[in-house]
Design a protein around this motif. Structure first.
Motif, PDB file in Angstrom:
ATOM      1  N   THR A  58       0.940  -1.121  -0.044  1.00  0.00           N
ATOM      2  CA  THR A  58      -0.027   0.100  -0.064  1.00  0.00           C
ATOM      3  C   THR A  58       0.712   1.362  -0.009  1.00  0.00           C
ATOM      4  OG1 THR A  58      -1.977  -0.981   1.263  1.00  0.00           O
ATOM      5  CG2 THR A  58      -1.738   1.199   1.204  1.00  0.00           C
ATOM      6  N   LYS A  59       2.066   1.283   0.552  1.00  0.00           N
ATOM      7  CA  LYS A  59       3.080   2.568   0.771  1.00  0.00           C
ATOM      8  C   LYS A  59       3.458   2.762  -0.695  1.00  0.00           C
ATOM      9  CE  LYS A  59       7.489   3.973   2.788  1.00  0.00           C
ATOM     10  NZ  LYS A  59       8.515   3.634   3.872  1.00  0.00           N
ATOM     11  N   ALA A  60       3.778   1.681  -1.345  1.00  0.00           N
ATOM     12  CA  ALA A  60       4.424   1.935  -2.552  1.00  0.00           C
ATOM     13  C   ALA A  60       3.273   2.263  -3.589  1.00  0.00           C
ATOM     14  CB  ALA A  60       5.004   0.433  -3.163  1.00  0.00           C
ATOM     15  N   ALA A  96      -4.875  -2.203  -3.201  1.00  0.00           N
ATOM     16  CA  ALA A  96      -4.511  -0.807  -2.707  1.00  0.00           C
ATOM     17  C   ALA A  96      -4.582   0.216  -3.741  1.00  0.00           C
ATOM     18  CB  ALA A  96      -2.662  -0.955  -2.652  1.00  0.00           C
ATOM     19  N   MET A  97      -4.488   0.046  -4.879  1.00  0.00           N
ATOM     20  CA  MET A  97      -4.982   1.045  -6.223  1.00  0.00           C
ATOM     21  C   MET A  97      -6.346   1.700  -5.798  1.00  0.00           C
ATOM     22  SD  MET A  97      -3.002  -0.487  -9.234  1.00  0.00           S
ATOM     23  CE  MET A  97      -3.552   0.909 -10.567  1.00  0.00           C
ATOM     24  N   GLU A  98      -7.282   0.565  -5.782  1.00  0.00           N
ATOM     25  CA  GLU A  98      -8.534   1.073  -5.550  1.00  0.00           C
ATOM     26  C   GLU A  98      -8.793   2.024  -4.196  1.00  0.00           C
ATOM     27  OE1 GLU A  98     -10.647  -2.384  -5.582  1.00  0.00           O
ATOM     28  OE2 GLU A  98     -10.546  -2.729  -7.703  1.00  0.00           O
ATOM     29  N   LYS A  99      -8.071   1.579  -3.167  1.00  0.00           N
ATOM     30  CA  LYS A  99      -8.150   2.462  -2.061  1.00  0.00           C
ATOM     31  C   LYS A  99      -7.591   3.807  -2.246  1.00  0.00           C
ATOM     32  CE  LYS A  99      -6.292   2.291   2.792  1.00  0.00           C
ATOM     33  NZ  LYS A  99      -5.455   1.628   3.760  1.00  0.00           N
ATOM     34  N   HIS A 100      -6.423   3.925  -2.845  1.00  0.00           N
ATOM     35  CA  HIS A 100      -5.882   5.057  -2.965  1.00  0.00           C
ATOM     36  C   HIS A 100      -6.368   5.978  -4.414  1.00  0.00           C
ATOM     37  CE1 HIS A 100      -3.385   5.335   0.715  1.00  0.00           C
ATOM     38  NE2 HIS A 100      -3.230   3.953   0.377  1.00  0.00           N
TER      39      HIS A 100
END
Length: 215
Positions: A58-60, A96-100
């Protein structure tokens, strides 16, 4: 641009890291072992983690405009191995892409991952069959990856490769989508080139080009 690269310490990944850095981009290199990247650059940021490490993934992803994966299936494994590490890692990346609210993904696969636009040719019929027989663990990983990608609404591109160990550059690369013919074999340099070109030009949205040496 800010680029996150998963598999950045692999043969293709390192070439791609260098290509982006040389052209002024910032690279967030997701790697298991930082000792495998012998590059010093102010725009290179190393993120150490496993493909199962959701916080690190998620950080990346959160740091990048474009997310790239050069991770490929292992050709050495056990026939009864039911794990799907590449697909499972991509599941976390997609989440993670959807979250951010990140939309652009460019990833790597083999023709075991099928496209609706694939030409009706013998090679694209026989390659998945041979993969299922010779490398069933890798085949399962690619099939599951395809299910994840096809079920996503992201702006994805899947670059499919056959025999990526070709040493000659082939004087550039060519691609096949639809009814175009293609060749067996592509150099790692040409794979890195098409990743870079697609990222910069924002082409092949929701398409799965097969890349091969031009000559």
């Amino acid at each position: 641009m800010n680029i996150a690269i998963f598999g950045a310490s692999g043969a293709i990944g390192i070439l791609l890291v260098k290509r982006f850095l040389e052209n002024g981009d910032s690279v967030y290199a997701y790697i298991r072992n930082p000792d495998k990247i012998n590059i010093q650059h102010p725009n290179l940021h190393l993120i150490q983690g496993e493909l199962s490490d959701e916080p690190k993934i998620t950080k990346a992803v959160a740091s990048a405009d474009i997310i790239i994966s050069t991770l490929g299936p292992a050709l050495s494994g056990k026939r009864n191995d039911k794990t799907t590490p590449i697909a499972d890692g991509h599941k976390l990346i997609l989440s993670a892409m959807e979250k951010h609210k990140k939309s652009r993904l460019i990833t790597l696969a083999t023709p075991s991952l099928k496209s609706d636009n694939d030409p009706k040719c013998f090679l694209l019929k026989i390659i998945p069959i041979m993969a299922r027989i010779l490398f069933p663990w890798a085949y399962r990983d690619m099939v599951k990856l395809g299910e994840l990608i096809n079920g996503s609404k992201l702006d994805w591109t899947v670059i499919r490769i056959i025999n990526p160990n070709v040493k000659t550059s082939g004087k550039g690369y060519a691609t096949s989508i639809g009814n175009e013919s293609f060749k067996m074999g592509v150099s790692r340099e040409n794979i890195a080139d098409i990743f870079y070109d697609i990222a910069k030009a924002n082409t092949f949205i929701q398409e799965m080009p097969i890349v091969f040496n031009k000559y």
